[in-house]
Design a protein around this motif. Structure first.
Motif, PDB file in Angstrom:
ATOM      1  N   ASP A   1       0.836  -1.197  -0.001  1.00  0.00           N
ATOM      2  CA  ASP A   1       0.269  -0.086  -0.182  1.00  0.00           C
ATOM      3  C   ASP A   1       0.961   1.323   0.022  1.00  0.00           C
ATOM      4  O   ASP A   1       0.539   2.430   0.221  1.00  0.00           O
ATOM      5  N   VAL A   2       2.051   1.106  -0.459  1.00  0.00           N
ATOM      6  CA  VAL A   2       2.944   2.351  -0.310  1.00  0.00           C
ATOM      7  C   VAL A   2       3.411   2.368  -1.730  1.00  0.00           C
ATOM      8  O   VAL A   2       3.999   1.605  -2.544  1.00  0.00           O
ATOM      9  N   THR A   3       3.237   3.821  -2.489  1.00  0.00           N
ATOM     10  CA  THR A   3       3.636   4.068  -3.892  1.00  0.00           C
ATOM     11  C   THR A   3       4.814   4.483  -3.544  1.00  0.00           C
ATOM     12  O   THR A   3       5.166   5.650  -3.334  1.00  0.00           O
ATOM     13  N   TYR A   4       5.995   3.649  -4.379  1.00  0.00           N
ATOM     14  CA  TYR A   4       7.328   4.093  -4.488  1.00  0.00           C
ATOM     15  C   TYR A   4       7.698   4.877  -5.714  1.00  0.00           C
ATOM     16  O   TYR A   4       7.631   4.268  -6.826  1.00  0.00           O
ATOM     17  N   GLU A   5       8.397   6.036  -5.674  1.00  0.00           N
ATOM     18  CA  GLU A   5       8.653   6.944  -6.989  1.00  0.00           C
ATOM     19  C   GLU A   5       9.971   5.729  -7.583  1.00  0.00           C
ATOM     20  O   GLU A   5       9.816   5.730  -8.887  1.00  0.00           O
ATOM     21  N   TYR A   6      10.663   5.073  -6.879  1.00  0.00           N
ATOM     22  CA  TYR A   6      11.846   4.447  -7.765  1.00  0.00           C
ATOM     23  C   TYR A   6      11.986   3.032  -6.656  1.00  0.00           C
ATOM     24  O   TYR A   6      12.045   3.177  -5.585  1.00  0.00           O
ATOM     25  N   VAL A   7      12.310   2.095  -7.441  1.00  0.00           N
ATOM     26  CA  VAL A   7      12.354   0.762  -6.348  1.00  0.00           C
ATOM     27  C   VAL A   7      13.653   0.015  -7.338  1.00  0.00           C
ATOM     28  O   VAL A   7      13.737   0.059  -8.454  1.00  0.00           O
ATOM     29  N   MET A   8      14.600  -0.371  -6.375  1.00  0.00           N
ATOM     30  CA  MET A   8      15.818  -0.953  -6.959  1.00  0.00           C
ATOM     31  C   MET A   8      16.119  -2.338  -6.389  1.00  0.00           C
ATOM     32  O   MET A   8      15.935  -2.530  -5.022  1.00  0.00           O
ATOM     33  N   GLY A   9      16.173  -3.480  -7.125  1.00  0.00           N
ATOM     34  CA  GLY A   9      16.488  -4.750  -6.680  1.00  0.00           C
ATOM     35  C   GLY A   9      17.902  -5.035  -6.860  1.00  0.00           C
ATOM     36  O   GLY A   9      18.815  -4.086  -6.431  1.00  0.00           O
ATOM     37  N   THR A  10      18.405  -6.240  -7.077  1.00  0.00           N
ATOM     38  CA  THR A  10      19.871  -6.401  -7.187  1.00  0.00           C
ATOM     39  C   THR A  10      20.365  -5.859  -8.453  1.00  0.00           C
ATOM     40  O   THR A  10      19.666  -6.317  -9.622  1.00  0.00           O
ATOM     41  N   GLY A  11      21.477  -5.205  -8.860  1.00  0.00           N
ATOM     42  CA  GLY A  11      22.072  -4.674 -10.072  1.00  0.00           C
ATOM     43  C   GLY A  11      22.624  -3.483  -9.937  1.00  0.00           C
ATOM     44  O   GLY A  11      22.666  -2.735  -9.164  1.00  0.00           O
ATOM     45  N   ASP A  12      23.010  -2.904 -11.320  1.00  0.00           N
ATOM     46  CA  ASP A  12      23.549  -1.793 -11.387  1.00  0.00           C
ATOM     47  C   ASP A  12      22.557  -0.860 -12.009  1.00  0.00           C
ATOM     48  O   ASP A  12      21.852  -1.103 -13.149  1.00  0.00           O
ATOM     49  N   TYR A  13      22.154   0.596 -11.520  1.00  0.00           N
ATOM     50  CA  TYR A  13      21.082   1.316 -11.962  1.00  0.00           C
ATOM     51  C   TYR A  13      21.868   2.623 -12.062  1.00  0.00           C
ATOM     52  O   TYR A  13      22.908   3.186 -11.706  1.00  0.00           O
ATOM     53  N   LYS A  14      21.010   3.340 -13.125  1.00  0.00           N
ATOM     54  CA  LYS A  14      21.749   5.004 -13.221  1.00  0.00           C
ATOM     55  C   LYS A  14      20.516   5.818 -13.442  1.00  0.00           C
ATOM     56  O   LYS A  14      19.298   5.579 -13.920  1.00  0.00           O
ATOM     57  N   ILE A  15      20.696   6.840 -12.685  1.00  0.00           N
ATOM     58  CA  ILE A  15      19.995   8.161 -12.987  1.00  0.00           C
ATOM     59  C   ILE A  15      20.443   9.162 -13.686  1.00  0.00           C
ATOM     60  O   ILE A  15      21.418   9.555 -13.547  1.00  0.00           O
ATOM     61  N   ALA A  16      19.907   9.237 -14.806  1.00  0.00           N
ATOM     62  CA  ALA A  16      20.360  10.268 -15.988  1.00  0.00           C
ATOM     63  C   ALA A  16      19.485  11.395 -15.969  1.00  0.00           C
ATOM     64  O   ALA A  16      18.361  11.519 -15.660  1.00  0.00           O
TER      65      ALA A  16
END
Length: 192
Positions: A43-58
């Motif tokens: 019941d919480v809406t997250y703007e961003y969710v990250m699991g296992t891995g490499d991520y980038k904010i561009a």
């Protein structure tokens, strides 16, 4: 030294030959997938969710809102992007999750509810790249983790709402405390 007049310094008791060069941060990667957006969990809406891995904010994205990390994530924030957690927002690490942030943007700000990570500082490491010159933790936002940002001025302000407003360790060009701020060095970090 008691044998010297008040205010005098024994020249044999001081040294000014200490030099320390802090190593610059080189990110282990500069590309990655964008984090999942607008995910609802419990019941919480997250703007961003990250699991296992490499991520980038561009460009032109800002890491903001309610953010959830569920695995072992590494995040690269590009120079033309930003980190701005404010208001009722927070960065949450689920039990057992870890996050390494490599920030190339000039500034970052964590306020709001701050970092929620079960009070385990080793689970969050913030690396400020040479272009990162400012990092702020403000308001009632808590920070539990470590900061290695040798080119940045780190400002910790507000506080007083918890026993520990900051728990972890900081290596920075400059650190400024404002307000009623509680700082705790987490000795567990020396083991990892």
């Amino acid at each position: 030294h008691a044998a010297h007049p008040s205010g005098a310094v024994d020249p044999n008791a001081i040294s000014d030959d200490f030099n320390l060069e802090l190593g610059i941060v080189i990110p282990p990667f500069t590309s990655g997938f964008p984090p999942e957006k607008d995910v609802t969990t419990n019941d919480v809406t997250y703007e961003y969710v990250m699991g296992t891995g490499d991520y980038k904010i561009a460009s032109p994205l800002t890491l903001k809102g309610k953010i959830l990390v569920t695995g072992n994530a590494r995040l690269y924030v590009a120079y033309d992007s930003s980190i701005s957690i404010t208001g009722t927002d927070y960065l949450e690490l689920a039990p057992g999750a870890n996050l390494e942030i490599y920030n190339a943007s000039p500034s970052a700000s964590i306020g709001g509810q701050g970092v929620l990570n079960n009070n385990v500082a080793r689970n969050l490491t913030y690396f400020g790249l040479p272009t990162n010159t400012e990092f702020k933790v403000g308001g009632n936002g808590t920070f539990v983790g470590s900061i290695y940002a040798p080119s940045a001025a780190v400002t910790l302000s507000g506080g007083g709402s918890t026993v520990k407003d900051f728990s972890g360790a900081i290596v920075a060009k400059k650190v400024v405390f404002n307000g009623n701020y509680n700082f705790h060095y987490d000795e567990d970090l020396s083991r990892v």
